[in-house]
Design a protein around this motif. Structure first.
Motif, PDB file in Angstrom:
ATOM      1  N   SER A   3       0.844  -1.193   0.000  1.00 38.28           N
ATOM      2  CA  SER A   3       0.000   0.000   0.000  1.00 38.28           C
ATOM      3  C   SER A   3       0.878   1.242   0.000  1.00 38.28           C
ATOM      4  O   SER A   3       2.030   1.206   0.430  1.00 38.28           O
ATOM      5  CB  SER A   3      -0.946   0.006   1.206  1.00 38.28           C
ATOM      6  N   GLY A   4       0.348   2.344  -0.503  1.00 40.75           N
ATOM      7  CA  GLY A   4       1.094   3.589  -0.551  1.00 40.75           C
ATOM      8  C   GLY A   4       2.122   3.648  -1.665  1.00 40.75           C
ATOM      9  O   GLY A   4       2.953   4.566  -1.700  1.00 40.75           O
ATOM     10  N   ALA A   5       2.075   2.686  -2.577  1.00 43.77           N
ATOM     11  CA  ALA A   5       3.027   2.638  -3.682  1.00 43.77           C
ATOM     12  C   ALA A   5       2.488   1.733  -4.776  1.00 43.77           C
ATOM     13  O   ALA A   5       1.500   1.020  -4.575  1.00 43.77           O
ATOM     14  CB  ALA A   5       4.378   2.130  -3.201  1.00 43.77           C
ATOM     15  N   THR A   6       3.144   1.757  -5.926  1.00 46.30           N
ATOM     16  CA  THR A   6       2.756   0.909  -7.048  1.00 46.30           C
ATOM     17  C   THR A   6       3.907   0.001  -7.446  1.00 46.30           C
ATOM     18  O   THR A   6       5.071   0.362  -7.308  1.00 46.30           O
ATOM     19  CB  THR A   6       2.339   1.740  -8.269  1.00 46.30           C
ATOM     20  N   PHE A   7       3.579  -1.180  -7.945  1.00 49.50           N
ATOM     21  CA  PHE A   7       4.606  -2.100  -8.416  1.00 49.50           C
ATOM     22  C   PHE A   7       5.454  -1.474  -9.516  1.00 49.50           C
ATOM     23  O   PHE A   7       6.656  -1.737  -9.594  1.00 49.50           O
ATOM     24  CB  PHE A   7       3.964  -3.378  -8.961  1.00 49.50           C
ATOM     25  N   SER A   8       4.854  -0.653 -10.358  1.00 50.73           N
ATOM     26  CA  SER A   8       5.543  -0.076 -11.502  1.00 50.73           C
ATOM     27  C   SER A   8       6.682   0.871 -11.126  1.00 50.73           C
ATOM     28  O   SER A   8       7.499   1.220 -11.977  1.00 50.73           O
ATOM     29  CB  SER A   8       4.551   0.662 -12.408  1.00 50.73           C
ATOM     30  N   SER A   9       6.739   1.274  -9.866  1.00 48.07           N
ATOM     31  CA  SER A   9       7.796   2.181  -9.410  1.00 48.07           C
ATOM     32  C   SER A   9       8.786   1.505  -8.464  1.00 48.07           C
ATOM     33  O   SER A   9       9.666   2.167  -7.916  1.00 48.07           O
ATOM     34  CB  SER A   9       7.188   3.394  -8.702  1.00 48.07           C
ATOM     35  N   HIS A  10       8.643   0.197  -8.290  1.00 49.71           N
ATOM     36  CA  HIS A  10       9.471  -0.510  -7.317  1.00 49.71           C
ATOM     37  C   HIS A  10       9.993  -1.855  -7.802  1.00 49.71           C
ATOM     38  O   HIS A  10       9.324  -2.562  -8.555  1.00 49.71           O
ATOM     39  CB  HIS A  10       8.674  -0.754  -6.034  1.00 49.71           C
ATOM     40  N   LEU A  11      11.188  -2.169  -7.357  1.00 48.75           N
ATOM     41  CA  LEU A  11      11.709  -3.523  -7.455  1.00 48.75           C
ATOM     42  C   LEU A  11      11.200  -4.239  -6.213  1.00 48.75           C
ATOM     43  O   LEU A  11      11.340  -3.731  -5.100  1.00 48.75           O
ATOM     44  CB  LEU A  11      13.243  -3.514  -7.471  1.00 48.75           C
ATOM     45  N   MET A  12      10.587  -5.389  -6.393  1.00 48.90           N
ATOM     46  CA  MET A  12      10.048  -6.145  -5.277  1.00 48.90           C
ATOM     47  C   MET A  12      10.867  -7.406  -5.046  1.00 48.90           C
ATOM     48  O   MET A  12      11.414  -7.985  -5.985  1.00 48.90           O
ATOM     49  CB  MET A  12       8.587  -6.521  -5.546  1.00 48.90           C
ATOM     50  N   ALA A  13      10.921  -7.840  -3.786  1.00 50.56           N
ATOM     51  CA  ALA A  13      11.734  -9.002  -3.469  1.00 50.56           C
ATOM     52  C   ALA A  13      11.252  -9.711  -2.217  1.00 50.56           C
ATOM     53  O   ALA A  13      10.529  -9.146  -1.393  1.00 50.56           O
ATOM     54  CB  ALA A  13      13.196  -8.587  -3.287  1.00 50.56           C
ATOM     55  N   TRP A  14      11.675 -10.964  -2.094  1.00 49.03           N
ATOM     56  CA  TRP A  14      11.473 -11.748  -0.883  1.00 49.03           C
ATOM     57  C   TRP A  14      12.828 -12.103  -0.288  1.00 49.03           C
ATOM     58  O   TRP A  14      13.735 -12.514  -1.019  1.00 49.03           O
ATOM     59  CB  TRP A  14      10.702 -13.036  -1.167  1.00 49.03           C
TER      60      TRP A  14
END
Length: 118
Positions: free
Chosen positions: A25-36
């Protein structure tokens, strides 16, 4: 403000599967690298899998290659980690991470525990 909430952890036996979720929340996937990431006692958090901001590219640590799959659902702003053929050494606290493009800033959830035992 970026917020991440993990869920889906639990206790399973070796060979079983589990899927973890991370609500963004508070952000979009399109502006972030996501990781586990995963942390075990006595160790720092280690990177397991990443997915690019476009969702087109993924990368995995060798220890989880061919067993784990990272993917996302843009409609619900949820990141997932599908874990198959779990091993005892997969036990640990799993964290979702978001890094805004062009930065080295990291946003973290509180983690969700996965325990694999026989």
């Amino acid at each position: 403000q970026v917020q991440l909430v993990e869920s889906g952890g639990g206790s399973v036996q070796p060979g079983e599967s589990l899927t973890l979720s991370c609500k963004l929340s508070g952000a979009t996937f399109s502006s972030h690298l996501m990781a586990w990431y995963r942390r075990t006692p006595g160790n720092e958090r280690r990177l397991l899998a990443t997915i690019s901001s476009s969702g087109q590219s993924t990368n995995y640590a060798s220890s989880v290659q061919d067993r784990f799959t990272i993917f996302r659902d843009t409609a619900t702003n949820t990141l997932y980690l599908q874990m198959d053929n779990l091993k005892i050494e997969d036990t640990g606290l799993y964290y979702c991470n978001a890094r805004p493009l062009g930065t080295t800033d990291d946003y973290w959830g509180l983690g969700t525990q996965v325990t694999v035992s026989s």
